[in-house]
Structure formats: structure tokens, C-alpha cells
Design an enzyme around this catalytic site. Structure first.
Site, PDB file in Angstrom:
ATOM      1  CG  PHE A 158       3.589  -1.530  15.200  1.00 12.28           C
ATOM      2  CD1 PHE A 158       3.210  -2.646  15.923  1.00 12.28           C
ATOM      3  CD2 PHE A 158       4.371  -1.704  14.070  1.00 12.28           C
ATOM      4  CE1 PHE A 158       3.599  -3.917  15.527  1.00 12.28           C
ATOM      5  CE2 PHE A 158       4.761  -2.966  13.673  1.00 12.28           C
ATOM      6  CZ  PHE A 158       4.383  -4.079  14.393  1.00 12.28           C
TER       7      PHE A 158
ATOM      8  CG  LEU B 117       0.717  -0.552  20.415  1.00  6.93           C
ATOM      9  CD1 LEU B 117      -0.582  -0.760  19.645  1.00  6.93           C
ATOM     10  CD2 LEU B 117       0.648  -1.244  21.784  1.00  6.93           C
ATOM     11  CB  ALA B 118       6.881  -1.327  17.073  1.00  6.05           C
ATOM     12  CB  ALA B 119      10.249   0.051  20.022  1.00  2.00           C
ATOM     13  N   PRO B 120       7.940   0.414  22.921  1.00  2.00           N
ATOM     14  CG  PRO B 120       6.912  -0.745  24.659  1.00  2.00           C
ATOM     15  CD  PRO B 120       7.390  -0.919  23.255  1.00  2.00           C
TER      16      PRO B 120
ATOM     17  CE  LYS C 223      -3.266   5.250   1.512  1.00  2.00           C
ATOM     18  NZ  LYS C 223      -2.067   4.459   1.210  1.00  2.00           N
TER      19      LYS C 223
ATOM     20  CB  SER D 194       2.625   6.654  15.394  1.00  2.00           C
ATOM     21  OG  SER D 194       1.511   7.129  14.701  1.00  2.00           O
ATOM     22  N   GLY D 195       4.215   3.602  16.365  1.00  2.00           N
ATOM     23  CA  GLY D 195       5.490   3.089  16.874  1.00  2.00           C
ATOM     24  C   GLY D 195       5.488   2.589  18.294  1.00  2.00           C
TER      25      GLY D 195
ATOM     26  CG  ASP E  40      -1.697   1.315   1.305  1.00  2.00           C
ATOM     27  OD1 ASP E  40      -2.619   1.489   0.484  1.00  2.00           O
ATOM     28  OD2 ASP E  40      -1.383   2.156   2.166  1.00  2.00           O
TER      29      ASP E  40
ATOM     30  CE1 TYR F 144       1.337   7.665   3.028  1.00  2.00           C
ATOM     31  CE2 TYR F 144       1.653   5.564   1.933  1.00  2.00           C
ATOM     32  CZ  TYR F 144       0.932   6.369   2.797  1.00  2.00           C
ATOM     33  OH  TYR F 144      -0.173   5.868   3.427  1.00  2.00           O
TER      34      TYR F 144
END
Length: 339
Positions: free
Chosen positions: A237, A242-245, A86, A239-240, A55, A60
Site C-alpha cells: 500500500f 493505496l489503501a485509503a487515499p 531480521k 505506506s497507506g 514477518d 518493530y
């Protein structure tokens, strides 16, 4: 008949959409510049890892993501992957001597203008096809049409969409030039306002439904299920975080994370760890348990993170983990978790 009166039904489209895809905003230098070797490595890792859904968007990197993605995908049989981009933004050359790049760490120096009319969508699609070097895209997503983003211009843009833009996309679909129409959502309020009003095949939901926030269950998720509209989850995540708190400078909803949100993410991580599941693995798996959700498309900042995501997706979280998260008040009691 209102959406509330319609019997719930599983989305019929897209039946064969891959459950795990690749969000390509990092290829446009979203938070940091990504050199060409790193971009190529990321895409090769995705393909080798079995990812077949990509996607992207003109936004972007002001075209850079589409250039990079198309340059990679052109080497494969077009029938072997699913591609969405898009509409809503059209690009012009930046005035000589002016840097028109906004909101990106790098990207290409082209000036953006917003156009949600049929003419604007046609121009955006023509540009995307040329940047990608691919004549066919599987889905077009109406991008960033929300009041918080456009302010006073919102009503005019929405009018352009309903007067001509949506009909143009529907005509493309009827002629077989695209397979599906999507609409991107960044806020729960806008998702709720449009879920019952706009006739699309799927919503691409970037933030409103994650392990940290399930407020969208109260209306738009149920509405999509009732109307048979599929949901693709972008930014699983959040924006992040939930990947690397624990990472310095980590974001939540595209902004610096608060200690309250970081604390909640760490508490979720602790519960997941007791069940042998990583926080990223739980964040990727959780949305797919909702019957309207057909796919998750995380963006990653490099090949190493993508490999970690692929590894994290393999263990199936036990039902006891979701039950413990609910019991601890870390997950809504009515969130679908299987079992």
C-alpha cells in the site's frame, strides 16, 4: 558470467511460501500505539482468515512486535506457519532514567545498535529467539542495510556483511537452522545496486514496486528473475495511500502524501472501480503478477483493516482493468499483468 547474460528463470525458493502474509510492524506501535487486546485481535483475525506467513523484526517496537507475535504463535504447531524475522540490529537495556525509544509511537525501552557482522547476527538471532519464545525461524532478513539510512557508516556495515555476516547466515542455512536468507530493500537505487551482487534467496522489497511506482522493473526486478532470486513485497500500500487515499494524514513512502501522489492514487482507484475492484484489492494483487514475486506482506493497523484486505483479495482483477490503467498512463506498459 554477468546477471544480464543469464537466462531468466522463475525463483526456485521458496516453493511453498504463502502468497499472502502479514507484516508485523504495526504490532510494534509503528505509527500509533496498539494495546494488547487490539494486537491479539489482529493476530487472531489473521489466523482465522487463513494467514500462515508472518514477518517481523527486532526493530518493530524495539522487540515488542516479536514479543506479541511469539506469544500468539506459540499455541500452534510450529509446522503450521512460516515465520521470518531480521538481523542487523542488536538491543541493550536503556540507561536508567533514559527513554531510548526512537521512531516508534510506543514500543519497548531498549537501546538499538547496528551490527552486520557474524557476531552481530548471532546476537540478534539469539535475542529474537528469546523474544519470540520459538527456537526456529524459517528465514532471516538482512535489515535496512542501505546508504540512505546509514550514511557514512554504510561502507563499514556492508564490509561487515561481506566479510563475515553473510557467511554466517549461509552456514545457518547449510545446517538447516534457517530455510532461507533474505535482504530488505527500501529504495530502488539500493535494490538495483545489490540485486546482482548479494547471494540471497529472496529480497524483501518494502517500497520500490507498487501500483504507484514500477521503476524497479528497469533493473533489479529483472536481475532477480535472471538469478532465480525470489521477491517478497512488503508495504504494497506504499505506506497507506493505496489503501485509503482520501484519509487525512495518510502517508506515501513513510512520509505525508503529496497531492500529486494522492491524485494518481485516486485516478487508479477510479479505473479499478469501473471494473468492480477496490484500490486495496488491486494493490495487493498487482505485485503477484510479476514472475519473481512469491508473496505480499502488508502491515495493517487493526483487525478491521485486515478483514477488509482479505475480502479485497478475493475478486480476481480482469485483464481489461490492467489494460485500461496502462492506456491511461497510470501503470507502466511493461509491467507484468498476466493475460
Amino acid at each position: 558470467m554477468t546477471p544480464d547474460a543469464v537466462a531468466p528463470q522463475a525463483p526456485t525458493f521458496p516453493a511453498d511460501w504463502p502468497a499472502f502474509g502479514q507484516g508485523c510492524s504495526p504490532l510494534g506501535d509503528i505509527f500509533q500505539e496498539m494495546g494488547e487486546p487490539a494486537a491479539r485481535d489482529l493476530l487472531e483475525t489473521a489466523w482465522t482468515g487463513g494467514i500462515r506467513y508472518f514477518d517481523t523484526a527486532p526493530w518493530y517496537g524495539h522487540g515488542l512486535s516479536e514479543h506479541r507475535l511469539g506469544g500468539f504463535l506459540r499455541q500452534f504447531d510450529r509446522r503450521d506457519f512460516v515465520l521470518s524475522t531480521k538481523v542487523g540490529r542488536v538491543y541493550d537495556p536503556a540507561p536508567r532514567g533514559k527513554d531510548a525509544r526512537i521512531n516508534w509511537a510506543g514500543g519497548l525501552n531498549f537501546a538499538v545498535r547496528y551490527d552486520y557482522s557474524a557476531a552481530g547476527f548471532e546476537a540478534a538471532l539469539t535475542q529474537s529467539r528469546l523474544r519470540l519464545g520459538l527456537p526456529v525461524v524459517d528465514a532471516l532478513v538482512i535489515h535496512d542495510l542501505d546508504r540512505g539510512y546509514h550514511g557514512a557508516a554504510y561502507d563499514g556495515h556492508l564490509r561487515d556483511l561481506t566479510d563475515s555476516g553473510l557467511a554466517y547466515l549461509q552456514d545457518l542455512r547449510a545446517r538447516g537452522e534457517i530455510g532461507a536468507i533474505g535482504m530488505g530493500m527500501n529504495s530502488t537505487a539500493e535494490f538495483a545496486a545489490l540485486a546482482g551482487e548479494i547471494d540471497v534467496d529472496f529480497f524483501l522489497v518494502a517500497i520500490p514496486y507498487t501500483l504507484l511506482d514500477q521503476d524497479a522493473l528497469d533493473g533489479p526486478m529483472a536481475t532477480c528473475l535472471q538469478r532465480g532470486i525470489a521477491i517478497v513485497i512488503g508495504a504494497p500500500f506504499a505506506s497507506g495511500v493505496l489503501a485509503a487515499p482520501r484519509a487525512p494524514g495518510i502517508r506515501y513512502q513513510y512520509r505525508p502524501v503529496t497531492e500529486e501522489i494522492r491524485g494518481k492514487a485516486l485516478a487508479i482507484e477510479a479505473v479499478c472501480a469501473r471494473h468492480g475492484i477496490s484500490l486495496p484489492g488491486a494493490a495487493l494483487r498487482f505485485p503477484l503478477l510479476h514472475p519473481a514475486v512469491v508473496s505480499v506482506v502488508p502491515g495493517v493497523d487493526g483487525a478491521a483493516q485486515l478483514r477488509a484486505n482479505l475480502d479485497a483479495m478475493r475478486p480476481e482483477p480482469p485483464h481489461a482493468m490492467w489494460a485500461e490503467l496502462k492506456a491511461a498512463g497510470l501503470l507502466r506498459a511493461d509491467a507484468p499483468t498476466g493475460g
